[in-house]
Design a protein around this motif. Structure first.
Motif, short mmCIF file in Angstrom:
data_model
loop_
_atom_site.label_atom_id
_atom_site.label_comp_id
_atom_site.label_asym_id
_atom_site.label_seq_id
_atom_site.Cartn_x
_atom_site.Cartn_y
_atom_site.Cartn_z
N VAL A 259 8.49 -5.58 -8.09
CA VAL A 259 9.91 -5.27 -7.87
C VAL A 259 10.62 -6.47 -7.26
O VAL A 259 11.74 -6.83 -7.67
N ARG A 268 16.29 -6.62 -15.16
CA ARG A 268 16.22 -5.17 -15.14
C ARG A 268 15.80 -4.62 -16.50
O ARG A 268 15.99 -3.43 -16.77
N LEU A 288 11.48 3.97 -9.48
CA LEU A 288 10.15 3.54 -9.89
C LEU A 288 9.29 4.70 -10.39
O LEU A 288 9.07 5.68 -9.68
N SER A 331 11.83 3.62 -14.37
CA SER A 331 11.39 2.26 -14.63
C SER A 331 10.34 2.17 -15.73
O SER A 331 10.23 1.14 -16.41
#
Length: 338
Positions: A259, A268, A288, A331
């Motif tokens: 991250v 991203r 996440l 994510s």
């Protein structure tokens, strides 16, 4: 009595006007003492702040202490803190106290802590092993009846009770999740290759790739033992001529580092699944996706094993595997960048 030192048994005896032997009988619950004398001794103990040295008594009479020793590799890792909480919640109702120490992920530190706990004559021993430790010397203690349970990783050169996560299956499900969302260039960033958890999670990664017909590319496998190492690893992977589109981070430190690395790059568009949940994982952008371990359940299972041994269970050593679960947050669901 000077307030600069702790009260002793002799101080209590002098305060009450009895012998130290009489105070010892009250403290240890051994021998005849009248109810009136017992009450006076207890009142003086409370007034003087006297605390019996239970460790010295146990060593003198050959008894076990009412404590459990827990060796963990890292005090700063929240995973092990939650494991310890699960253990403590289970053993406290039995009148047992948990003592925790860090080996700092070294065999020497682990040996030193175990020696300290054994010298205290702990009631039971719980150990998260370091990668290169040797537990063969504990055979005599186990044979003598000391309950010994290993957590997170199995022991080396010793057959003993063990509680672990479903590491291989959890990793397989996390990588399969990325594959389901179209990814084929999936990196693996894990802990030190010598660790059992790293090996198991890497095998789960390989299993998922093989099932999808994706060849293993060793160039996409990196080690990230801490935040900065994992951050540097993801930067290298994305600088490749044929960069990855997704990352499987095989522990919480690796996930945090990935991250961090992606944030530094302003990226991203890289999918990410971590192994083990993180504080504030839901507030990240994107939130996440993780394969979550039930660390509290690992602690409780270890405590239940050792308490069964304390209650007389003499069955063969067994391994308990605690399931993981995939938590979908965002994510891990991003498609490959076009």
């Amino acid at each position: 009595m000077s307030k600069a030192r702790r009260a002793t048994m002799s101080d209590v005896a002098r305060e009450v006007g009895v012998t130290a032997k009489t105070v010892s009988r009250v403290v240890n619950g051994e021998g005849p003492v009248s109810a009136e004398t017992r009450a006076r001794v207890l009142e003086a103990m409370d007034r003087l702040g006297f605390q019996p040295n239970l460790m010295a008594r146990n060593m003198r009479v050959g008894a076990r202490d009412s404590t459990i020793g827990l060796v963990i590799p890292d005090m700063g890792n929240p995973f092990f803190g939650t494991v310890a909480g699960g253990i403590e919640g289970a053993v406290r109702p039995r009148g047992l106290t948990l003592l925790v120490g860090s080996s700092e992920e070294t065999a020497e530190g682990e040996r030193s802590l175990i020696s300290t706990f054994l010298a205290r004559r702990v009631t039971a021993l719980l150990v998260v092993p370091s990668a290169d430790s040797d537990h063969h010397p504990l055979r005599a203690e186990r044979a003598a009846g000391l309950p010994i349970v290993f957590l997170d990783r199995p022991p080396n050169r010793l057959t003993a009770d063990c509680v672990v996560s479903a590491n291989r299956e959890g990793a397989r499900s996390g990588v399969a999740h990325l594959i389901t969302h179209g990814h084929r260039r999936i990196a693996f960033i894990g802990d030190l290759p010598t660790l059992y958890t790293r090996r198991e999670r890497f095998q789960g990664y390989r299993d998922a790739l093989a099932k999808a017909g994706i060849p293993l590319d060793r160039a996409l496998v990196e080690t990230g033992h801490d935040h900065e190492a994992a951050a540097a690893a993801v930067v290298r992977l994305l600088a490749r001529k044929d960069p990855v589109t997704a990352v499987f981070a095989a522990n919480n430190f690796a996930a945090t580092g990935v991250v961090l690395g992606l944030a530094r790059l302003g990226r991203r568009d890289v999918a990410l699944v971590g192994f083990d949940d993180l504080p504030l994982a839901e507030v990240l952008q994107p939130a996440l996706t993780v394969v979550a371990q039930d660390s509290a359940a690992i602690g409780r299972a270890a405590a239940e094993l050792l308490m069964a041994r304390l209650d007389g269970d003499r069955s063969k050593a067994r391994t308990v595997e605690v399931p993981t679960r995939l938590i979908v947050r965002g994510s891990g669901e991003m498609p490959p960048a076009v």
